[in-house]
Design an enzyme around this catalytic site. Structure first.
Site, mmCIF file in Angstrom:
data_model
loop_
_atom_site.group_PDB
_atom_site.id
_atom_site.type_symbol
_atom_site.label_atom_id
_atom_site.label_comp_id
_atom_site.label_asym_id
_atom_site.label_seq_id
_atom_site.Cartn_x
_atom_site.Cartn_y
_atom_site.Cartn_z
ATOM 1 N N CYS A 95 1.000 -4.750 -6.418
ATOM 2 C CA CYS A 95 1.192 -6.179 -6.169
ATOM 3 C C CYS A 95 0.039 -6.751 -5.340
ATOM 4 O O CYS A 95 -1.076 -6.815 -5.833
ATOM 5 C CB CYS A 95 2.568 -6.435 -5.534
ATOM 6 S SG CYS A 95 3.053 -8.172 -5.685
ATOM 7 N N HIS A 199 6.376 -3.950 -9.140
ATOM 8 C CA HIS A 199 6.761 -3.101 -8.008
ATOM 9 C C HIS A 199 7.435 -1.823 -8.497
ATOM 10 O O HIS A 199 8.662 -1.677 -8.426
ATOM 11 C CB HIS A 199 7.697 -3.858 -7.064
ATOM 12 C CG HIS A 199 6.998 -4.840 -6.185
ATOM 13 N ND1 HIS A 199 6.373 -4.480 -5.001
ATOM 14 C CD2 HIS A 199 6.786 -6.165 -6.333
ATOM 15 C CE1 HIS A 199 5.841 -5.552 -4.442
ATOM 16 N NE2 HIS A 199 6.065 -6.594 -5.235
ATOM 17 N N GLU A 201 7.660 0.977 -7.145
ATOM 18 C CA GLU A 201 8.320 1.732 -6.062
ATOM 19 C C GLU A 201 9.804 1.400 -5.944
ATOM 20 O O GLU A 201 10.599 2.220 -5.471
ATOM 21 C CB GLU A 201 7.602 1.496 -4.725
ATOM 22 C CG GLU A 201 7.930 0.179 -4.021
ATOM 23 C CD GLU A 201 7.240 -1.044 -4.628
ATOM 24 O OE1 GLU A 201 6.518 -0.891 -5.629
ATOM 25 O OE2 GLU A 201 7.421 -2.153 -4.076
#
Ligand code: MN
Length: 238
Positions: A95, A199, A201
């Site tokens: 990001c 994202h 994660e």
């Protein structure tokens, strides 16, 4: 176990969990640390999400929607990623991290997607962090394609109002949204330097993007095993 430096951000837990799941030790770093010292002791660098890079760093004045990042974070992360690339340390940029990587290499950013003239898709989705917002088309043959494939079109989450505009030196775009917004870029000349605008994660519990972290940590592990210039490798640990 390889050690991954994680740049300071407001929500570090999912980055740390994703790195840990992939078999590395997360090493959160603080803004007042020396970038050279940080990189000496790690096997990879993870650039995290956050607010906007100061547009003065790519020669523009700020859009009214400019969200200033933590004081000192731009310079700290730009210094870190340039040093990491200079020493061929594996880099994963997420990001804002992709935006930092791009600016560090001389690129520019779309400052505010909703203000762009061509009516781009909403990229700042509401809802839980894993809310899927749009698809991305991944460039076949890229490092990213090897890690998020075999599907060329993947659904991703999206929480950004900025994006890469002009690519920095050495970067190539490796994924785009249906509206043409660049959703990933990488440095083919680097051993591992991959940036994504979404994202991954946030999916550490469900595994959709485990292979992206696995590939990153594998590059870190290779460095760890061979020693090279990282601090941990020199100690001879395995
Ligand atoms: Mn997006």
């Amino acid at each position: 176990m390889p050690i991954v430096a994680i740049t300071p951000c407001q929500k570090p837990l999912d980055y740390e969990a994703a790195v840990r799941r992939a078999g590395a030790t997360p090493r959160p770093v603080a803004l007042d640390e020396s970038p050279a010292d940080v990189l000496h002791g790690v096997d990879g660098l993870l650039l995290t999400g956050g607010d906007d890079v100061d547009p003065a760093l790519y020669g523009e004045s700020p859009h009214p929607a400019f969200d200033v990042a933590e004081p000192g974070r731009d310079a700290f992360e730009i210094d870190l990623v340039r040093r990491a690339l200079d020493s061929n340390l594996p880099v994963l940029a997420i990001c804002r991290g992709l935006q930092v990587l791009n600016v560090a290499l001389g690129g520019t950013l779309i400052q505010d997607i909703p203000s762009e003239p061509d009516g781009l898709l909403p990229h700042d989705a509401d809802g839980p962090p894993t809310t899927l917002a749009h698809t991305v088309t991944v460039t076949p043959g890229s490092c990213l394609a090897a890690l998020v494939g075999p599907d060329e079109t993947r659904a991703v989450n999206s929480r950004h109002h900025q994006a890469v505009r002009a690519l920095g030196h050495g970067l190539v775009a490796t994924a785009t949204a249906p509206d043409g917004v660049i959703e990933a870029a990488e440095v083919p000349a680097a051993r591992f330097c991959v940036g994504v605008q979404w994202h991954p994660e946030n999916f550490h519990r469900t595994g959709e993007f485990d292979r992206l972290f696995d590939g990153f940590v594998e590059a870190c592990r290779t460095r760890f095993r061979t020693g090279e210039t990282g601090g941990t490798g020199r100690t001879g640990g395995k």
